[in-house]
Scaffold this motif. Sequence first.
Motif, short mmCIF file in Angstrom:
data_model
loop_
_atom_site.label_atom_id
_atom_site.label_comp_id
_atom_site.label_asym_id
_atom_site.label_seq_id
_atom_site.Cartn_x
_atom_site.Cartn_y
_atom_site.Cartn_z
N GLY A 223 39.68 63.58 23.12
CA GLY A 223 40.60 63.23 24.19
C GLY A 223 40.52 61.82 24.71
O GLY A 223 41.29 61.42 25.58
N ASP A 224 39.59 60.99 24.19
CA ASP A 224 39.46 59.60 24.64
C ASP A 224 39.91 58.60 23.59
O ASP A 224 39.62 57.41 23.69
CB ASP A 224 38.00 59.30 25.00
N GLY A 225 40.61 59.05 22.56
CA GLY A 225 41.06 58.15 21.52
C GLY A 225 39.96 57.82 20.53
O GLY A 225 38.93 58.49 20.45
N ALA A 226 40.16 56.77 19.76
CA ALA A 226 39.22 56.39 18.71
C ALA A 226 37.89 55.93 19.33
O ALA A 226 37.85 55.33 20.40
CB ALA A 226 39.81 55.29 17.85
N PHE A 227 36.80 56.22 18.63
CA PHE A 227 35.50 55.71 19.05
C PHE A 227 35.51 54.19 18.98
O PHE A 227 36.00 53.60 18.02
CB PHE A 227 34.38 56.24 18.14
N ARG A 228 34.92 53.56 19.98
CA ARG A 228 34.86 52.11 19.94
C ARG A 228 33.73 51.64 19.03
O ARG A 228 32.81 52.40 18.71
CB ARG A 228 34.69 51.53 21.34
N ASP A 229 33.81 50.39 18.63
CA ASP A 229 32.82 49.82 17.72
C ASP A 229 31.42 49.91 18.33
O ASP A 229 31.22 49.60 19.51
CB ASP A 229 33.16 48.37 17.41
N GLY A 230 30.46 50.37 17.54
CA GLY A 230 29.09 50.51 18.00
C GLY A 230 28.76 51.86 18.59
O GLY A 230 27.59 52.14 18.87
N TYR A 231 29.76 52.72 18.78
CA TYR A 231 29.51 54.06 19.32
C TYR A 231 28.68 54.84 18.32
O TYR A 231 28.96 54.87 17.11
CB TYR A 231 30.83 54.78 19.58
N ARG A 232 27.64 55.48 18.79
CA ARG A 232 26.78 56.27 17.90
C ARG A 232 26.45 57.61 18.56
O ARG A 232 26.37 57.72 19.78
CB ARG A 232 25.50 55.52 17.56
N SER A 233 26.25 58.61 17.73
CA SER A 233 25.90 59.93 18.25
C SER A 233 25.41 60.80 17.10
O SER A 233 25.27 60.35 15.96
CB SER A 233 27.10 60.57 18.95
N GLU A 234 25.19 62.07 17.44
CA GLU A 234 24.77 63.06 16.45
C GLU A 234 25.94 63.96 16.11
O GLU A 234 26.88 64.10 16.89
CB GLU A 234 23.63 63.94 16.99
N TYR A 260 20.61 73.75 25.57
CA TYR A 260 21.18 72.70 26.40
C TYR A 260 22.22 71.94 25.60
O TYR A 260 22.08 71.74 24.39
CB TYR A 260 20.12 71.75 26.96
N GLY A 261 23.30 71.53 26.26
CA GLY A 261 24.35 70.84 25.55
C GLY A 261 25.59 70.69 26.39
O GLY A 261 25.58 70.86 27.62
N HIS A 262 26.69 70.40 25.70
CA HIS A 262 27.95 70.09 26.37
C HIS A 262 29.11 70.57 25.51
O HIS A 262 29.00 70.64 24.28
CB HIS A 262 28.10 68.58 26.57
N PRO A 263 30.25 70.86 26.11
CA PRO A 263 31.46 71.01 25.32
C PRO A 263 31.83 69.66 24.70
O PRO A 263 31.39 68.61 25.18
CB PRO A 263 32.51 71.49 26.32
N ARG A 264 32.63 69.70 23.65
CA ARG A 264 32.86 68.50 22.83
C ARG A 264 33.36 67.30 23.62
O ARG A 264 32.89 66.17 23.42
CB ARG A 264 33.84 68.84 21.71
N ARG A 265 34.33 67.49 24.50
CA ARG A 265 34.90 66.34 25.22
C ARG A 265 33.85 65.63 26.07
O ARG A 265 33.92 64.41 26.27
CB ARG A 265 36.07 66.79 26.10
N GLU A 266 32.88 66.37 26.58
CA GLU A 266 31.82 65.76 27.37
C GLU A 266 30.73 65.17 26.48
O GLU A 266 30.18 64.11 26.78
CB GLU A 266 31.23 66.80 28.32
N TYR A 267 30.43 65.84 25.40
CA TYR A 267 29.38 65.38 24.48
C TYR A 267 29.74 64.00 23.92
O TYR A 267 28.89 63.09 23.90
CB TYR A 267 29.22 66.39 23.34
N TYR A 268 30.99 63.85 23.48
CA TYR A 268 31.40 62.62 22.81
C TYR A 268 32.26 61.73 23.72
O TYR A 268 33.12 60.99 23.24
CB TYR A 268 32.15 62.96 21.53
N ALA A 269 32.02 61.79 25.03
CA ALA A 269 32.75 60.94 25.97
C ALA A 269 32.30 59.49 25.82
O ALA A 269 31.20 59.20 25.34
CB ALA A 269 32.53 61.43 27.39
N ASP A 270 33.15 58.58 26.26
CA ASP A 270 32.84 57.16 26.17
C ASP A 270 31.60 56.77 26.98
O ASP A 270 30.93 55.78 26.66
CB ASP A 270 34.03 56.32 26.64
N ASN A 271 31.30 57.54 28.02
CA ASN A 271 30.14 57.20 28.85
C ASN A 271 28.83 57.72 28.27
O ASN A 271 27.79 57.65 28.92
CB ASN A 271 30.33 57.72 30.28
#
Length: 394
Positions: A223-234, A260-271
């Motif tokens: 829901g936040d569009g494309a990942f910005r450059d340098g964004y990293r996650s699991e 412990y965890g998050h729904p997807r929109r929160e897990y992969y949020a820009d923040n």
Amino acid sequence: MPIPPPDPDAQAHSDRLRAAIHADIAASGGAVPFSRFMELALYAPGLGYYSAGSTKFGRAGDFVTAPELGPLFAECVVEALAPVLRQLGEGADFVEIGGGSGAFAEVALGHLAALDALPVRYAILEPSADLRERQRTRLQQRLPAALFERVEWLDRPREESWQGVLFANEVIDALPTPRFVIRNGEVMEEGVASASDGGFRLVEVPADALMTAAVRHVEHQRGDGAFRDGYRSELLPQLPYWIQAVMGAMQAGAMLFIDYGHPRREYYADNRPDGTLRAFYRHHVVQDVFARVGLQDITASVDFTALAEAGTGAGFEFAGYCSQAAFLLGNGLEQRLAAHEANAPSDRARFSLRQQVQQLTMPGAMGERFQAMGFEHGVAFEAAFLAGDLSFRL
């Protein structure tokens, strides 16, 4: 409070594992995927964090899980799952994935007996030989012989058809996870190489088709569009295969996962631009996952949207999703607390029970950070999630 240094024997153990990982990196051409590093750090036979003999759970270890706090967590889980066992009748099994110290099984079997809902077998799927022996010793010492006789340990998921319940608490967070990073709009996978100082360093290689497709799927849904450059996650593209593996030939019943965890929109949020990867050592959160290899846990939070996709993809129906606090309160926590308080021998014991409830349910403790998700097939399990439904966030 500073992190205590390892003693000489622990440091020597860590050095042996570090050497084994360096050898694996060299044999792989100079780098391994991060998931391979995490697999070796946690599960290398005789050396990995979960495979070796140090204390992991409880106040003497590196972290405290809900079953270690006392009996209330396990009893509420049993209150939720006992109706499923009754629906299935004789021949139903209870399968626990990753038995920890054995604390959950000890309480669960006692409460299942009290509810007249004992499974024909209580199986613990435990990959660590060291933990299996610790569990066996604990349960043999603390359970009545008739209950201990129902317990068995599995080296691998059941291949024969079975029905019953499958339960996993704080298991998915310890699955070796791949890591990705976005570079110039392209998906790269993080790897681990040997560093000149004897430690490890991150490297980046182009992601394969499976990981690239999985990252783009998440990117589209978040829901936040494309990942910005340098964004990293699991990301765990293998989660559907893991679910199908651990359930084996399960024909009917319920699956319950708490983590412990998050729904997807929160897990992969820009923040959250660096993901959720971290380590635990002596009750400290450690950001350097390469430190004290083999002596500290390495973990990543759970994408509960991915878990919902994996569970339904395995042929089960989604039963519900809520916070741990809502799940426990909806499955008898107040009644279980009252029962234990009525039998408590002192004010101090009653105070300890109240502290246990606070730790399990308060938002700043485990109550909101941990969530519960269930699946059903051929049984009704939705009632366990009637309090505090969060499925709209998935």
